[in-house]
Enzyme design. Structure first.
Site, short mmCIF file in Angstrom:
data_model
loop_
_atom_site.label_atom_id
_atom_site.label_comp_id
_atom_site.label_asym_id
_atom_site.label_seq_id
_atom_site.Cartn_x
_atom_site.Cartn_y
_atom_site.Cartn_z
N SER A 1 0.85 -1.19 0.00
CA SER A 1 0.00 0.00 0.00
C SER A 1 0.89 1.24 0.00
CB SER A 1 -0.85 -0.03 1.27
OG SER A 1 -1.41 1.23 1.56
N TYR B 1 -3.50 -0.06 9.93
CA TYR B 1 -3.32 -0.48 8.53
C TYR B 1 -1.89 -0.16 8.08
CZ TYR B 1 -4.63 -0.60 3.50
OH TYR B 1 -4.73 -0.87 2.16
C1 GCO Z 1 -6.87 5.34 3.07
C2 GCO Z 1 -7.03 4.42 1.88
C3 GCO Z 1 -5.78 3.63 1.65
C4 GCO Z 1 -5.88 2.89 0.35
C5 GCO Z 1 -4.61 2.28 -0.17
C6 GCO Z 1 -3.52 3.27 -0.43
O1 GCO Z 1 -7.76 5.40 3.89
O2 GCO Z 1 -5.84 6.04 3.11
O3 GCO Z 1 -8.12 3.56 1.99
O4 GCO Z 1 -5.52 2.86 2.73
O5 GCO Z 1 -6.86 1.90 0.42
O6 GCO Z 1 -4.15 1.22 0.63
O7 GCO Z 1 -2.40 2.63 -0.95
#
Ligand code: GCO
Ligand code: CA
Length: 263
Positions: A147, A160
């Site tokens: 990501s 995340y």
């Molecule tokens: C957020 C997005 C990201 C994307 C992606 C970016 O809330 O910033 O949802 O997490 O999904 O992973 O690369």
């Protein structure tokens, strides 16, 4: 054109979380290059059946398997079933993931752990059980879906980011340990794509929508189909000496510090 470097005919590809979104787009890319797909999801058998029908309507061979990538016992059972019913897995894309958007100081520990479990521990679990036959056969391709958050922080996505940053290092460590078996392990780092995951922050008028368009040199959200080429490259013999690399497909986001919103 001779595209045999990118030909995946006869290959079997397991793409976790391939009933929708980026997983589906990447799986379709592999299928169009000739691969047979193992479609996975965990929410409902109906979603998997619908996805299999969709791939088949595109002329792609596909088989559905419902299992939870975070549950080792389920993964072991599913991998054994796939291997005996369809064949050995040549290509694994660890794509299944979740996101929770909560400021860190308000986030429940259980929620933080759930994100780490699904986005970081699961790629370990699935790879661990798929790589055994790759090691035995002395070939294979593993692609971990990273990501922008493997490199950058952002408000509310701390768990995340911790998972995706970890997944980048897990990719490098898998390459460290498994490259000698002629297995290539790399990552794809998607930028901001128009999927259901980003739907809540992509709505017209949402400040994040304008922010992303302004922050991305290509000046738009990505089309999920734009990920197909990167997936095919890392799944094919075109990438046979590429290992431990994260290929960012982001319209240039990581190339720049950005610009003021009026420029
Ligand atoms: C957020 C997005 C990201 C994307 C992606 C970016 O809330 O910033 O949802 O997490 O999904 O992973 O690369
Ligand atoms: Ca081809």
């Amino acid at each position: 054109m001779d595209n045999s470097l990118f030909d995946l005919t006869g290959k079997i590809a397991l793409v976790t979380g391939s009933t929708h979104g980026l997983g589906m787009a990447m799986a379709k890319g592999l299928g169009n290059a000739g691969a047979t797909l193992i479609v996975n999801g965990n929410s409902s058998q109906q979603k998997i059946d619908d996805a299999v029908k969709y791939y088949e309507s595109e002329g792609i061979k596909a088989f559905g398997y419902k299992f939870n990538v975070a549950d080792e016992a389920e993964v072991i059972e599913a991998v054994q079933k796939i291997q005996s019913e369809v064949g050995a897995i040549d290509i694994l894309i660890n794509n299944a993931g979740i996101i929770k958007r909560t400021p860190l100081e308000e986030m429940e520990v259980a929620d933080f752990k759930q994100v780490i479990d699904i986005d970081l521990v699961s790629p370990f679990i699935v790879s661990k059980h798929v790589v055994k036959s790759m090691i035995a056969r002395k070939k294979g391709k593993i692609i971990n879906i990273c990501s922008m958050m493997s490199e950058l922080g952002r408000n509310t996505v701390g768990a995340y980011a911790a998972a995706k940053g970890g997944l980048k290092m897990l990719t490098q460590n898998m390459a460290t340990e498994w490259a000698k078996h002629n297995i290539q392990i790399n990552g794809i780092g998607p930028g901001y794509f128009a999927t259901s995951q980003t739907a809540p922050i992509r709505v017209d008028g949402h400040p994040f929508n304008d922010f992303i368009i302004n922050r991305t040199p290509a000046a738009k959200w990505g089309d999920p189909d734009d990920l197909g080429g990167a997936a095919v490259f890392l799944a094919s013999k075109a990438s046979n000496f590429v290992n431990g690399h994260i290929l960012y497909v982001d319209g240039g986001i990581l190339a720049t510090i950005g610009k003021p919103s009026n420029e």
